[in-house]
Design a protein around this motif. Structure first.
Motif, PDB file in Angstrom:
ATOM      1  N   ASN A 448       0.752  -1.123  -0.100  1.00 21.71           N
ATOM      2  CA  ASN A 448       0.125  -0.346   0.101  1.00 21.71           C
ATOM      3  C   ASN A 448       0.600   1.314  -0.014  1.00 21.71           C
ATOM      4  N   SER A 449       0.203   2.021  -0.088  1.00 27.75           N
ATOM      5  CA  SER A 449       1.190   3.028  -0.480  1.00 27.75           C
ATOM      6  C   SER A 449       0.575   4.875   0.331  1.00 27.75           C
ATOM      7  N   ALA A 450      -0.186   4.312   1.415  1.00 27.54           N
ATOM      8  CA  ALA A 450      -0.437   5.398   2.490  1.00 27.54           C
ATOM      9  C   ALA A 450       0.319   5.148   3.266  1.00 27.54           C
ATOM     10  N   GLU A 451       0.402   5.895   4.867  1.00 31.06           N
ATOM     11  CA  GLU A 451       1.040   5.848   5.796  1.00 31.06           C
ATOM     12  C   GLU A 451       0.304   4.930   6.728  1.00 31.06           C
ATOM     13  N   LEU A 452       1.398   4.137   7.001  1.00 29.19           N
ATOM     14  CA  LEU A 452       0.588   2.976   8.543  1.00 29.19           C
ATOM     15  C   LEU A 452       0.749   3.544  10.148  1.00 29.19           C
ATOM     16  N   VAL A 453       0.475   3.632  10.774  1.00 32.28           N
ATOM     17  CA  VAL A 453       0.485   3.893  12.750  1.00 32.28           C
ATOM     18  C   VAL A 453       0.634   2.675  13.172  1.00 32.28           C
ATOM     19  N   VAL A 454       1.876   2.393  13.896  1.00 31.57           N
ATOM     20  CA  VAL A 454       1.547   1.022  14.213  1.00 31.57           C
ATOM     21  C   VAL A 454       2.008   1.549  16.069  1.00 31.57           C
ATOM     22  N   ARG A 455       1.110   1.106  17.090  1.00 35.98           N
ATOM     23  CA  ARG A 455       1.841   1.706  18.540  1.00 35.98           C
ATOM     24  C   ARG A 455       2.198  -0.109  19.039  1.00 35.98           C
ATOM     25  N   VAL A 456       3.046   0.716  19.664  1.00 35.25           N
ATOM     26  CA  VAL A 456       4.010   0.187  20.700  1.00 35.25           C
ATOM     27  C   VAL A 456       4.305  -0.239  22.117  1.00 35.25           C
ATOM     28  N   SER A 457       4.591  -0.736  22.793  1.00 35.05           N
ATOM     29  CA  SER A 457       3.965  -0.671  24.369  1.00 35.05           C
ATOM     30  C   SER A 457       5.367  -0.531  25.087  1.00 35.05           C
ATOM     31  N   VAL A 458       5.127  -0.080  26.245  1.00 35.56           N
ATOM     32  CA  VAL A 458       6.288   0.688  26.756  1.00 35.56           C
ATOM     33  C   VAL A 458       7.084  -0.844  27.393  1.00 35.56           C
ATOM     34  N   SER A 459       6.405  -1.217  27.989  1.00 31.08           N
ATOM     35  CA  SER A 459       7.096  -2.837  27.882  1.00 31.08           C
ATOM     36  C   SER A 459       8.046  -3.363  27.327  1.00 31.08           C
ATOM     37  N   SER A 460       7.721  -3.850  25.867  1.00 27.06           N
ATOM     38  CA  SER A 460       7.873  -4.056  25.453  1.00 27.06           C
ATOM     39  C   SER A 460       9.525  -3.478  25.238  1.00 27.06           C
ATOM     40  N   LEU A 461       9.695  -2.175  24.740  1.00 27.47           N
ATOM     41  CA  LEU A 461      10.619  -1.067  24.946  1.00 27.47           C
ATOM     42  C   LEU A 461      11.984  -1.739  26.011  1.00 27.47           C
ATOM     43  N   LEU A 462      11.054  -2.309  27.096  1.00 24.98           N
ATOM     44  CA  LEU A 462      12.125  -2.532  28.161  1.00 24.98           C
ATOM     45  C   LEU A 462      12.786  -3.860  28.402  1.00 24.98           C
ATOM     46  N   LYS A 463      11.730  -5.060  27.353  1.00 30.10           N
ATOM     47  CA  LYS A 463      12.647  -6.292  27.309  1.00 30.10           C
ATOM     48  C   LYS A 463      13.827  -6.152  26.706  1.00 30.10           C
ATOM     49  N   GLU A 464      15.142  -6.992  27.236  1.00 33.09           N
ATOM     50  CA  GLU A 464      16.086  -7.101  26.943  1.00 33.09           C
ATOM     51  C   GLU A 464      16.231  -7.720  25.366  1.00 33.09           C
ATOM     52  N   GLY A 465      17.217  -6.397  24.322  1.00 29.16           N
ATOM     53  CA  GLY A 465      17.222  -7.473  22.734  1.00 29.16           C
ATOM     54  C   GLY A 465      16.234  -6.722  22.070  1.00 29.16           C
ATOM     55  N   PHE A 466      15.379  -5.981  22.248  1.00 30.25           N
ATOM     56  CA  PHE A 466      13.648  -5.769  21.748  1.00 30.25           C
ATOM     57  C   PHE A 466      14.463  -4.764  20.472  1.00 30.25           C
ATOM     58  N   ILE A 467      14.981  -3.688  21.271  1.00 29.34           N
ATOM     59  CA  ILE A 467      15.857  -2.862  20.421  1.00 29.34           C
ATOM     60  C   ILE A 467      15.937  -2.933  19.281  1.00 29.34           C
ATOM     61  N   GLN A 468      17.422  -4.072  19.813  1.00 26.52           N
ATOM     62  CA  GLN A 468      17.895  -4.571  18.634  1.00 26.52           C
ATOM     63  C   GLN A 468      17.483  -5.012  17.552  1.00 26.52           C
ATOM     64  N   THR A 469      16.432  -6.119  17.672  1.00 26.21           N
ATOM     65  CA  THR A 469      15.185  -7.071  17.000  1.00 26.21           C
ATOM     66  C   THR A 469      14.027  -6.121  15.915  1.00 26.21           C
ATOM     67  N   VAL A 470      13.802  -4.947  16.598  1.00 26.07           N
ATOM     68  CA  VAL A 470      12.987  -3.871  15.717  1.00 26.07           C
ATOM     69  C   VAL A 470      14.324  -3.118  14.987  1.00 26.07           C
ATOM     70  N   ARG A 471      15.152  -3.196  14.835  1.00 24.10           N
ATOM     71  CA  ARG A 471      16.645  -2.571  14.323  1.00 24.10           C
ATOM     72  C   ARG A 471      16.118  -3.354  12.905  1.00 24.10           C
ATOM     73  N   HIS A 472      16.734  -5.346  13.369  1.00 26.60           N
ATOM     74  CA  HIS A 472      17.163  -5.458  12.404  1.00 26.60           C
ATOM     75  C   HIS A 472      15.766  -5.936  11.441  1.00 26.60           C
ATOM     76  N   ALA A 473      14.865  -6.068  12.077  1.00 25.65           N
ATOM     77  CA  ALA A 473      13.556  -6.016  11.167  1.00 25.65           C
ATOM     78  C   ALA A 473      13.257  -4.558  10.317  1.00 25.65           C
ATOM     79  N   LEU A 474      13.528  -3.590  10.420  1.00 29.66           N
ATOM     80  CA  LEU A 474      13.689  -2.415  10.645  1.00 29.66           C
ATOM     81  C   LEU A 474      14.461  -2.714   8.910  1.00 29.66           C
ATOM     82  N   THR A 475      15.821  -3.207   9.122  1.00 27.61           N
ATOM     83  CA  THR A 475      16.765  -3.000   7.597  1.00 27.61           C
ATOM     84  C   THR A 475      16.145  -3.595   7.092  1.00 27.61           C
ATOM     85  N   ALA A 476      15.675  -5.176   6.615  1.00 24.25           N
ATOM     86  CA  ALA A 476      15.237  -5.898   6.470  1.00 24.25           C
ATOM     87  C   ALA A 476      13.884  -5.390   5.578  1.00 24.25           C
TER      88      ALA A 476
END
Length: 603
Positions: A448-476
């Motif tokens: 799709n060509s539209a913008e998309l808003v995704v909600r992320v909970s704060v508890s996920s940010l506190l889990k070890e390795g989540f930020i790195q995993t999201v970085r890999h997912a965005l890169t891929a």
């Protein structure tokens, strides 16, 4: 005598002797044994004693024999046997007299023994029986000092009195032990409040009350940082804080003596208040008083944070199922924990906020459903077209929500993230679902060509390795032309996370910003302190909603806060979006500050 040897003289003498009545038998025989004269008493007709008496008590009758001499010649042998009639008469009369005396003495003895037994019974009743009854009844009243005591029974009464004192001491000790065991069974050892067993019994009685239409509310308060407090405080310090917390709650509830309230500690971190027979406003006033008291009792933890409370409240009606009420309460508590605010999360039994497919059996059922959804890949992304003010003239924007489908209910209604994400946060699965949401969003953006808003909970940010995993997912997920896909992705965070965990949120925002993803913040009106942090975060918009918007038309303080928010947002080039439809006065004020209102259009 020689002169009496003729036959006539002999018979005359023997007859005279027999007639004297002293002999029973008189016989005279010659030397050859021939009977010359004989006199005998005929039968026992003249006996004064009954025949049975004579048979039972026979008398030995004495007899004697003498030879009769006529000069130098033996004239015969005289035999006499004494008569026992007088003896038997004397014996019979003596026996009768003795018997009468025995009967008389027996009567006197019976009277004496009867009187003696009565006296002994009264003595035993007064000295022994009553004391034993007091021992059996457990009476601790000693006998009166002026009471007359029997000297012979005094040792026994003293022994009984000593036994009574020992029994009384044993009884008091047993009562103390029973009271202690009852308190231990029904009350929490640390706070002294009723424990889970007692509180649940009170809940069952309230649910099955005989009063028609009886209902009420249940308030559950959970200390979310009890494990962190246990790591920083000693056991005695933590117990003292819990004890003071229980005392504060009891003091608060004493101010509502007119309401039927039951306070209990369900577990180490959970306190509950049962509010019986109260309407909504009254129950909410009590809940707010409890909320205010617990907020004041918070302790400072490492890093400058204060321990957090989560509050959940639900109503019940007569004959409600206990499991359903607590499942609804647990759902509200999970929502409060997931949202991160410290307000009371109210979930009404008639609100229908929980879909029919949602589990009601607690964490075990939620864990099974969520893990099964992740393993079987039944997680999907639902989107909704949103328009804020003049934004509709620019690139279309959609907001997404995670949904899962219960495999056991193929035709059932799917669960949205609003229903299952609180459970995922509690079970530690929020990071997996948020990561799945990011990957699904990247796949959606590719198509799709539209913008998309995704909600992320704060508890996920506190889990070890989540930020790195999201970085890999965005890169891929980047398109061959660089950031063309990621530039249309907006990750929305809750203002609570920005306020409570600024370091983790800033690290995450900088990572996604470097990848070309934009960031939005929702719930700013509930956490206005995040406004001061907006200048250091790569945020493109903030959302305002709730009571803050409604207060703009009547509260000068709210207007001043809006001026500060608008000034900061304008300086940082951040858009202000409003989800609620405010009053006309509030809407004009928001438009003057450049706010854009939401117009939703499903597509």
């Amino acid at each position: 005598q020689p002169a009496n040897q003729d036959q006539a003289s002999r018979e005359l003498l023997i007859t005279a002797l027999f007639d004297s009545g002293h002999f029973e038998v008189i016989e005279l025989h010659d030397s050859d044994g021939n009977e010359l004269v004989a006199r005998r008493v005929q039968g026992a007709a003249g006996s004064p004693a009954p025949a049975w008496f004579s048979r039972w008590l026979p008398l030995r009758t004495p007899s004697a024999q003498r030879e009769i001499m006529d000069g130098w010649t033996q004239a015969g042998v005289l035999t006499v046997v004494a008569d026992a009639t007088d003896a038997r008469k004397a014996l019979w009369e003596g026996a009768v007299r003795v018997l009468l005396w025995v009967l008389f003495a027996g009567v006197l003895w019976v009277v004496f023994v009867t009187a003696l037994m009565r006296w002994m019974r009264r003595a035993l009743q007064g000295e022994v029986t009553r004391q034993i009854e007091r021992v059996a009844e457990g009476s601790d009243v000693a006998p009166a000092r002026g009471h007359k005591r029997v000297a012979d029974l005094l040792p026994s009464t003293q022994v009984i009195e000593q036994a009574r004192e020992r029994v009384q001491a044993s009884k008091q000790e047993a009562e103390r032990q029973i009271e202690s065991l009852t308190l231990e069974l029904n009350h929490d050892a640390v706070t002294g409040l009723p424990n889970r067993r007692y509180f649940m019994n009170e809940m069952r009685r309230a649910l099955h009350a005989s009063d028609a239409g009886q209902g009420g509310f249940v308030l559950l308060c959970r200390q979310r940082d009890l494990s962190a407090m246990a790591a920083e405080l000693t056991r005695d310090q933590l117990d003292d804080w819990l004890r003071r917390t229980g005392e504060r709650l009891q003091q608060v509830l004493r101010d509502y003596a007119d309401a039927t309230l039951h306070l209990g500690r369900l577990s180490g971190s959970d306190f509950a208040v049962l509010i019986q027979g109260a309407d909504g406003p009254e129950a909410m006033r009590i809940a707010q008083a409890v909320h205010h008291s617990l907020q004041e009792s918070r302790l400072a933890l490492a890093g400058g944070r204060y321990c957090r409370w989560a509050f959940a409240m639900t109503d019940y009606v007569q004959n409600d199922d206990l499991g359903v009420v607590f499942a609804r309460l647990d759902t509200a508590l999970m929502a409060a924990e997931s949202a991160g605010h410290n307000e009371i999360e109210l979930l009404s039994s008639s609100a229908g906020a929980q879909p029919a497919a949602a589990p009601t059996a607690g964490e075990a059922a939620w864990h099974e459903l969520l893990t099964q959804a992740l393993n079987e890949d039944t997680v999907s992304l639902a989107t909704e077209r949103v328009i804020y003010g003049r934004q509709g003239y620019h690139q279309p924007r959609y907001e997404s929500t995670l949904t899962i489908t219960d495999p056991s209910q193929k035709d059932g209604e799917p669960l949205t993230g609003f229903a299952f994400m609180p459970a995922a946060v509690r079970l530690g699965l929020s990071a997996e679902f948020d990561l799945r949401a990011v990957r699904l969003a990247l796949a959606w953006l590719a198509d799709n060509s539209a913008e998309l808003v995704v909600r992320v909970s704060v508890s996920s940010l506190l889990k070890e390795g989540f930020i790195q995993t999201v970085r890999h997912a965005l890169t891929a997920g980047q398109a061959p032309d660089g950031k063309s896909v990621l530039s249309r992705l907006i990750i929305e965070l809750d203002a609570y996370g920005v306020s409570t965990y600024p370091a983790e949120v800033r690290e995450f925002c900088e990572m996604v910003h470097d990848a070309g993803v934009r960031v939005g913040v929702r719930g700013v009106a509930q956490h206005l302190d995040v406004v001061a942090r907006l200048e250091v975060l790569p945020v493109v918009y903030i959302k305002l909603a709730g009571g803050f918007i409604e207060d703009l038309g009547t509260s000068q303080g709210a207007v001043s806060l809006l001026n500060a928010v608008a000034h900061t947002a304008t300086a940082a080039r951040i858009h202000i979006l409003v989800d609620d439809m405010p009053s006309e006065a509030a809407a004009m004020l928001l438009r003057d500050h450049g706010a854009q209102f939401r117009i939703t259009k499903n597509d």
